[in-house]
Design a protein around this motif. Structure first.
Motif, short mmCIF file in Angstrom:
data_model
loop_
_atom_site.label_atom_id
_atom_site.label_comp_id
_atom_site.label_asym_id
_atom_site.label_seq_id
_atom_site.Cartn_x
_atom_site.Cartn_y
_atom_site.Cartn_z
N ASP A 139 0.69 -1.12 0.12
CA ASP A 139 0.09 -0.01 -0.07
C ASP A 139 0.97 1.31 0.14
O ASP A 139 2.01 1.23 0.81
N VAL A 140 0.64 2.14 -0.67
CA VAL A 140 1.30 3.44 -1.10
C VAL A 140 0.48 4.76 -0.76
O VAL A 140 -0.72 4.77 -1.33
N LEU A 141 1.05 5.61 -0.04
CA LEU A 141 0.40 6.98 -0.05
C LEU A 141 1.66 7.81 -0.61
O LEU A 141 2.64 7.83 -0.38
N GLY A 142 0.98 8.37 -1.77
CA GLY A 142 1.94 9.24 -2.71
C GLY A 142 1.70 10.56 -2.84
O GLY A 142 0.33 10.77 -3.27
N ARG A 143 2.48 11.55 -2.41
CA ARG A 143 2.02 12.91 -2.51
C ARG A 143 3.09 13.74 -3.47
O ARG A 143 4.24 13.66 -3.21
N ALA A 144 2.34 14.39 -4.54
CA ALA A 144 3.33 15.30 -5.16
C ALA A 144 2.48 16.02 -6.11
O ALA A 144 1.22 16.09 -6.25
N ARG A 145 3.19 17.31 -6.49
CA ARG A 145 2.40 18.41 -7.07
C ARG A 145 1.76 17.73 -8.23
O ARG A 145 2.14 16.85 -8.87
N THR A 146 0.71 18.73 -8.60
CA THR A 146 -0.19 18.03 -10.03
C THR A 146 0.71 18.48 -11.16
O THR A 146 1.79 19.46 -11.24
N GLY A 147 0.82 17.52 -12.30
CA GLY A 147 1.90 17.49 -13.23
C GLY A 147 2.89 16.99 -13.09
O GLY A 147 3.98 17.13 -13.94
N SER A 148 3.25 16.08 -12.11
CA SER A 148 4.66 15.49 -11.84
C SER A 148 4.51 14.20 -12.14
O SER A 148 5.64 13.44 -11.83
N GLY A 149 3.42 13.66 -12.86
CA GLY A 149 3.69 12.13 -13.18
C GLY A 149 2.97 11.04 -12.45
O GLY A 149 3.35 10.05 -12.39
N LYS A 150 2.11 11.33 -11.60
CA LYS A 150 1.45 10.61 -10.61
C LYS A 150 0.53 9.33 -11.24
O LYS A 150 0.64 8.34 -11.00
N THR A 151 0.23 9.72 -12.50
CA THR A 151 -0.62 8.68 -13.04
C THR A 151 0.01 7.52 -13.53
O THR A 151 -0.35 6.18 -13.43
N LEU A 152 1.39 7.73 -14.01
CA LEU A 152 2.31 6.51 -14.44
C LEU A 152 2.69 6.06 -13.10
O LEU A 152 3.24 4.56 -12.96
N ALA A 153 2.65 6.60 -12.13
CA ALA A 153 3.50 5.95 -10.69
C ALA A 153 2.38 4.96 -10.32
O ALA A 153 2.89 4.14 -9.52
N PHE A 154 1.19 5.36 -10.60
CA PHE A 154 0.25 4.16 -9.91
C PHE A 154 -0.22 3.25 -11.27
O PHE A 154 -0.49 2.18 -10.82
N GLY A 155 -0.18 3.76 -12.45
CA GLY A 155 -0.87 3.16 -13.36
C GLY A 155 0.17 1.82 -13.95
O GLY A 155 -0.29 0.77 -14.24
#
Length: 490
Positions: free
Chosen positions: A85-101
Motif C-alpha cells: 500500500d502506498v501513499l504518494g503525494r506530489a504536485r499536480t503535473g508531476s507524473g502521478k498517473t504512471l506512478a500508479f498506472g
C-alpha cells in the motif's frame, strides 16, 4: 477461478489487516507526519531500466520518449510493484498517473477479467481526470493485452455497461457513475485486486466520501491500495485509517508546494476595470485558461470574448460530456486558444506548453489555487499564474496565498497599460466577432468596455451591478412575456 486468488497477494507480513495508524498519538498538523514508519520503503529507482518491467512496457516508454522517472515515480514504483500500500503525494503535473498506472497494469498482465468483474479499479473525482488517466494508460494496456473501461457521468450508461459486460481488466471511474452501475448489477467488485484513489482529497471535498467508502467496502480486503494526491488533508484520514494496511509514505512535495518554475502574480485592479483587463489578457498570443466562479459567469464572459474578437470556449459542469471533450480537444490543438472555465477544469486537464493561468475570480481556498495553477508549469516546464484582485478581495487573497505558501509579485494595473502587457502579453482585441458571434453589447474599447463596472450580484451570478434602469425594465418585460407564453403552452 477461486476468488481467493482473484486479488493480489500482499508481501509476507506478520501483521494482520490493520489500520496503518496503530499506536499514533494526538493528531499532528500534517497528517502525513503522523503516519507510522511501518514497512521501510524500498530504494528509489533512478531509471525505468532498473525496474523489473515487462519488455512491452519498456517499448512503450521508449516510443513515448520517456527514459527517466519523475521523482514521484522513482520513489513509489518499487513499493507499488512489490504490492505494498502506498501513499504518494506530489504536485499536480508531476507524473502521478504512471506512478500508479504502471504497477497496476504490470501486476495484472496475463490475467483476464470475467464479464462485469474488473480486476483493477481507479477512482477519480472528475470526468476530465478519468479521461486523462485513460489516455495515459491506454498505450501500456494495449501493449500488455489489457482492456480499460472508462465509467463517468454525462455519457451513455448503457455503453459503459456493455463495456463491462464484454470484460475489462481495469475500470477508471468517477464514484457516482460506478455506484450507479454497481446498483444496476452491471459491475461487481469482488475480484478487484488493486484500487487506486487519485486526488482523494478532492473526492472528499466534493462530497464523494460516502460513495468511495461504499465502493471500497465491496472490494476484497486483501487487495492493494494506492492513494495519490497533490494535496492531502484531514478529509482523507478516514480512507487512510480504514482501508490502507501498513502504507509506505512517499511525499515528494510539501502539501502546499508551489512549482519552482511557476511565477505567481497578483494584479490589483479597479473593480469596474476588471473584465476589461481580463479581456486584454485573453487577447494575447498563446493559450490561456481563465477561471471564473460560476457557470453563468463563464458563459457570459465567453460570449463577450467571442463578440470582441477573441476565440474562446466555455467549460463547466453544465455542459454535456461530449461537448466538454470536444472543447478540450479544440483547446489542446490550439484551435481555441482561450478556455474559460469553472473549477471543473482545475484538475485532470493536461495541455502541453500552457504557460498562463488566470484567476479572473479568485479561488475559494489555497487548494483550489494550487490545482488551478497546476494546469501550467507541468513536467518541469515554466508557467505563470495571474490572479485579478479588487480592493474588496485583497485581504482574502492575501490569506489564501499565505496558506498556499506563496509570495506573489503584486502589481497595480489598469487595462491598456504597459505593465499589464509586460506581465501577461495582454493586447487590445480586434473587435471583429468570431464565427458569427454577436458583437459585444457595448463594442470593444480598450479591451472590453462591455464588462466595465460589472460585478456579481449575490444570488444572481453574472448580472451587472450597474445595470441601467431601462435595461432592467426591458429584461423584466421580456421575462414576463416568456412566462406568459409558457403558461399558455406556447
Amino acid at each position: 477461478m477461486n476468488d481467493k486468488h482473484d486479488t493480489y497477494d500482499r508481501p509476507d507480513t506478520d501483521s494482520a489487516r490493520r489500520t496503518g495508524r496503530a499506536g499514533r498519538g494526538a493528531p499532528a498538523e500534517d497528517p502525513w507526519a503522523a503516519l507510522p514508519a511501518g514497512t521501510p520503503a524500498l530504494p528509489p529507482a533512478e531509471t525505468f531500466a532498473a525496474l523489473d518491467l515487462p519488455a512491452a512496457v519498456h517499448d512503450v516508454l521508449t516510443r513515448l520518449g520517456v527514459d527517466t522517472p519523475f521523482p514521484i515515480q522513482s520513489a513509489t514504483l518499487p513499493d507499488a510493484l512489490a504490492g505494498r500500500d502506498v501513499l504518494g503525494r506530489a504536485r499536480t503535473g508531476s507524473g502521478k498517473t504512471l506512478a500508479f498506472g504502471i504497477p497496476l497494469l504490470v501486476r495484472l498482465a496475463g490475467r483476464r477479467a470475467e464479464a462485469r468483474k474488473p480486476l483493477g479499479l481507479v477512482l477519480v473525482p472528475t470526468r476530465e481526470l478519468a479521461q486523462q488517466v485513460t489516455d495515459a494508460l491506454d498505450p501500456f494496456a494495449q501493449a500488455l493485452g489489457l482492456r480499460l473501461a472508462t465509467v463517468v457521468g454525462g455519457m451513455s450508461i448503457g455503453r459503459q455497461a456493455t463495456a463491462l459486460r464484454d470484460g475489462a481488466e481495469v475500470v477508471i471511474a468517477t464514484p457516482g457513475r460506478l455506484m450507479d452501475l454497481v446498483e444496476r448489477k452491471d459491475c461487481r467488485l469482488e475480484r478487484v485486486g488493486a484500487t487506486v484513489l487519485d486526488e482523494a482529497d478532492q473526492m472528499a471535498d466534493m462530497g464523494f466520501t460516502d460513495q468511495v467508502t461504499a465502493l471500497l467496502d465491496l472490494v476484497p480486503p486483501r487487495g492493494q491500495r494506492l492513494l495519490f494526491s497533490a494535496t492531502l488533508d484531514r478529509n482523507v484520514d478516514l480512507l487512510v485509517e480504514r482501508y490502507l494496511t501498513d502504507p509506505v509514505v512517499h511525499s515528494v512535495d510539501p502539501s502546499a508546494a508551489a512549482v519552482a518554475t511557476m511565477d505567481h502574480h497578483v494584479l490589483q485592479v479597479h473593480g469596474p476595470d476588471k473584465f476589461a483587463t481580463a479581456t486584454e489578457i485573453a487577447a494575447r498570443d498563446g493559450r490561456v485558461i481563465m477561471f471564473l466562479a460560476t457557470k453563468a459567469a463563464v458563459d457570459r464572459f465567453t460570449r463577450h470574448l467571442l463578440g470582441s474578437g477573441v476565440r474562446a470556449a466555455a467549460l463547466h459542469g453544465g455542459k454535456s460530456q461530449p461537448l466538454r471533450t470536444r472543447t478540450l480537444d479544440r483547446f489542446r490543438s490550439g484551435e481555441v486558444p482561450v478556455l474559460v472555465a469553472t473549477n471543473v477544469a482545475a484538475r485532470g486537464i493536461h495541455v502541453d506548453a500552457l504557460d498562463l493561468v488566470v484567476n479572473v475570480d479568485p479561488p475559494a481556498d489555497h487548494k483550489d489555487y494550487l490545482h488551478r495553477g497546476g494546469r501550467t508549469a507541468r513536467a518541469g516546464e515554466s508557467g505563470m499564474v495571474v490572479t485579478l484582485v479588487t480592493s474588496e478581495e485583497r485581504r482574502e487573497v492575501a490569506r489564501l496565498m499565505a496558506d498556499a505558501g506563496i509570495r506573489p509579485q503584486i502589481t497595480q494595473v489598469r487595462s491598456g497599460e504597459a505593465a499589464l502587457s509586460r506581465i501577461t502579453g495582454a493586447r487590445t482585441p480586434s473587435g471583429i466577432p468570431v464565427d458569427g458571434a454577436a458583437p459585444s453589447q457595448e463594442g470593444v474599447k480598450r479591451g472590453g468596455a462591455a464588462f466595465r463596472g460589472m460585478g456579481t450580484v449575490p444570488g444572481r451570478p453574472g448580472r451587472a451591478k450597474n445595470e441601467s434602469r431601462k435595461a432592467a425594465e426591458a429584461r423584466k418585460t421580456a421575462e414576463a412575456r416568456q412566462a406568459a407564453r409558457i403558461r399558455r403552452g406556447k
